[in-house]
Enzyme design. Structure first.
Site, PDB file in Angstrom:
ATOM      1  N   THR A   1       0.867  -1.189   0.000  1.00  0.00           N
ATOM      2  CA  THR A   1       0.000   0.000   0.000  1.00  0.00           C
ATOM      3  C   THR A   1       0.900   1.234   0.000  1.00  0.00           C
ATOM      4  O   THR A   1       1.379   1.656  -1.041  1.00  0.00           O
ATOM      5  CB  THR A   1      -0.973   0.002   1.193  1.00  0.00           C
ATOM      6  OG1 THR A   1      -0.243  -0.250   2.407  1.00  0.00           O
ATOM      7  CG2 THR A   1      -2.047  -1.052   1.019  1.00  0.00           C
TER       8      THR A   1
ATOM      9  N   LYS B   1       4.009  -6.993   4.048  1.00  0.00           N
ATOM     10  CA  LYS B   1       3.767  -5.598   3.695  1.00  0.00           C
ATOM     11  C   LYS B   1       3.333  -4.859   4.945  1.00  0.00           C
ATOM     12  O   LYS B   1       2.729  -5.430   5.858  1.00  0.00           O
ATOM     13  CB  LYS B   1       2.720  -5.470   2.588  1.00  0.00           C
ATOM     14  CG  LYS B   1       1.319  -5.926   2.910  1.00  0.00           C
ATOM     15  CD  LYS B   1       0.445  -4.966   3.665  1.00  0.00           C
ATOM     16  CE  LYS B   1       0.470  -3.601   3.045  1.00  0.00           C
ATOM     17  NZ  LYS B   1      -0.294  -2.625   3.925  1.00  0.00           N
TER      18      LYS B   1
ATOM     19  N   THR C   1       1.416  -8.903  11.391  1.00  0.00           N
ATOM     20  CA  THR C   1       1.722  -7.661  10.697  1.00  0.00           C
ATOM     21  C   THR C   1       0.549  -7.293   9.827  1.00  0.00           C
ATOM     22  O   THR C   1      -0.451  -7.973   9.808  1.00  0.00           O
ATOM     23  CB  THR C   1       2.990  -7.809   9.847  1.00  0.00           C
ATOM     24  OG1 THR C   1       3.261  -6.567   9.220  1.00  0.00           O
ATOM     25  CG2 THR C   1       2.822  -8.875   8.809  1.00  0.00           C
TER      26      THR C   1
ATOM     27  N   GLU D   1       6.248   4.610   7.505  1.00  0.00           N
ATOM     28  CA  GLU D   1       5.841   5.841   6.829  1.00  0.00           C
ATOM     29  C   GLU D   1       6.651   7.030   7.344  1.00  0.00           C
ATOM     30  O   GLU D   1       6.618   7.362   8.529  1.00  0.00           O
ATOM     31  CB  GLU D   1       4.348   6.076   7.028  1.00  0.00           C
ATOM     32  CG  GLU D   1       3.499   5.080   6.243  1.00  0.00           C
ATOM     33  CD  GLU D   1       2.015   5.234   6.480  1.00  0.00           C
ATOM     34  OE1 GLU D   1       1.246   4.670   5.681  1.00  0.00           O
ATOM     35  OE2 GLU D   1       1.623   5.892   7.471  1.00  0.00           O
TER      36      GLU D   1
ATOM     37  N   ASN E   1      -0.139  10.474   5.679  1.00  0.00           N
ATOM     38  CA  ASN E   1      -1.455  10.098   6.199  1.00  0.00           C
ATOM     39  C   ASN E   1      -2.503  11.188   6.006  1.00  0.00           C
ATOM     40  O   ASN E   1      -3.694  10.898   5.908  1.00  0.00           O
ATOM     41  CB  ASN E   1      -1.321   9.707   7.670  1.00  0.00           C
ATOM     42  CG  ASN E   1      -0.701   8.330   7.811  1.00  0.00           C
ATOM     43  OD1 ASN E   1      -1.355   7.327   7.607  1.00  0.00           O
ATOM     44  ND2 ASN E   1       0.576   8.294   8.133  1.00  0.00           N
TER      45      ASN E   1
END
Length: 407
Positions: free
Chosen positions: A158, A184, A195, A278, A402
């Site tokens: 993603t 992922k 996860t 991120e 985000n």
């Protein structure tokens, strides 16, 4: 943005397992977003799933189908995985869609619907574009290959910036046993079971009960010891497949050797998620030692790892050691004796005897904080238990990623 260089490994063939990846246009046209994994007959399959109360429709269906197959002494035959849409918070429609994806793949392959397990990741609250997803299943089946790991690792991403894979081999009774897996995850990471998504396979022959125990224990030492932002996803799942095409793993010595290799794969995949967190610019290892229990050590480690003040100081390379001290002090631990707590930042002593270490200098602390890989060691002086947690810093990019996630 990610920490350090990462080269996707040369993934081995796991005899009996095939992976097929295609583009269904679920969120973005042309990107790989639909994966089918074929599990051979006679395999064993174990799974762990999110503890989030709003667990996604595919999680509910996957758990139900896995339990039904295990009751019959059978393993699932297919996994179907989509990215771009989590199919979470979608109520009865989401359950119907998850079931429909299983039923259609079952029809195409000649198996029962409960032999298919669905997995999804992406935006929460949006219905799946079922016409596109179902229409792309034949393409994913046509792409099935024992060498399909690389495409599958990309097809489950993603906000990740790079695919994540790991592999190990061991020798049992003169034969090679191979373990390989992909994962992922980049944000909404504090798994509380596994996860975001992880798929690991081995050619060994291992019973379902033993496989389940190995996975649960391994997850506890790997995926359950990572956090990017303290958010547990609605879609977390980690699956372990033993195809049974290799040697049987039964003796205590062989099981221990397999456990060590499996743990190495799981830890490498978990750490890869943190390195690709991120907006991450730092990879941080938190070692807590001399606790009265592993649970106590984890509580202290996660309190520090979740602190926005600690995480922003890490991002700024600011040796503001008082933030670490304060986070340790507010961990949910009774009867702390702060005089016995010792905190080290890399090879620099920060705290001892209830305050700043006598030999500490701002220059030495700043030097460690400027590194990409940072280790914080906390000794509580209370017992012999320990735990390790891995986390990342909190950067401007995390907020931007985000804030713009759905645009």
């Amino acid at each position: 943005m990610a920490v350090g260089e990462a080269v996707f490994p040369q993934m081995p063939v796991i005899e009996g397992l095939r992976l097929g990846t295609t583009s269904a246009g679920i969120k973005k046209p042309g990107r790989r977003d639909l994966v089918v994994i074929e599990v051979p007959e006679g395999a064993s399959v174990a799974g762990t799933f999110t503890l989030n109360a709003f667990c996604a429709a595919p999680v509910q269906v996957a758990k139900r189908h896995l339990a039904a197959r295990c009751e019959k002494g059978l393993a699932p035959r297919y996994f179907v995985i989509n990215t771009g849409n989590a199919n979470a918070g979608t109520g009865a429609l989401g359950l119907r869609d998850a079931t429909s994806s299983c039923d259609e793949l079952a029809r195409l392959t000649g198996v029962e619907g409960e032999a298919v397990l669905p997995f999804s990741t992406g935006v929460i609250g949006e219905p799946l574009p079922m016409e596109r997803l179902l229409g792309a299943l034949p393409q994913a089946l046509e792409a099935l290959s024992e060498n399909g790991w690389d495409a599958a690792a990309e097809g489950i991403l993603t906000t990740d910036t790079r695919p994540k894979g790991a592999t190990r081999t061991i020798t049992i009774d003169g034969e090679t046993v191979t373990i390989a897996g992909i994962s992922k995850g980049s944000g909404m990471i504090q798994p509380n079971m596994a996860t975001m998504l992880g798929f690991v396979a081995t050619d060994a022959a291992i019973s379902q009960a033993r496989l389940e125990s190995l996975l649960q224990d391994g997850v506890g030492r790997s995926f359950n010891c990572i956090t990017v932002d303290s958010d547990t996803s609605t879609n977390d799942a980690c699956m372990l497949v033993a195809t049974g095409r290799g040697p049987r793993v039964e003796s205590s010595a062989d099981l221990e050797a397999f456990r060590v290799a499996l743990d190495e794969v799981l830890v490498e995949l978990a750490q890869a998620i943190i390195r690709d967190g991120e907006g991450a610019t730092k990879f941080v290892t938190l070692d807590v030692e001399e606790a009265t229990s592993r649970r106590e050590a984890l509580d202290v480690a996660f309190t520090v790892a979740h602190s926005p003040l600690v995480k922003t100081a890490l991002y700024a390379s600011d040796a503001n050691w008082g933030r670490i001290l304060a986070a340790v002090g507010r961990a949910p631990v009774e009867n702390f004796d702060v005089e016995r707590i010792v905190i080290d930042l890399g090879d620099v002593r920060l705290v001892e005897a209830g305050g700043r270490a006598a030999g500490y200098t701002e220059e030495a602390g700043s030097d460690v904080m400027a590194r990409e890989d940072i280790r914080i060691r906390i000794r509580l002086g209370r017992g012999e238990a320990s735990a390790t947690v891995w986390t990342s810093d909190l950067s401007h990019d995390y907020v931007s990623i985000n804030a713009d996630y759905r645009s």
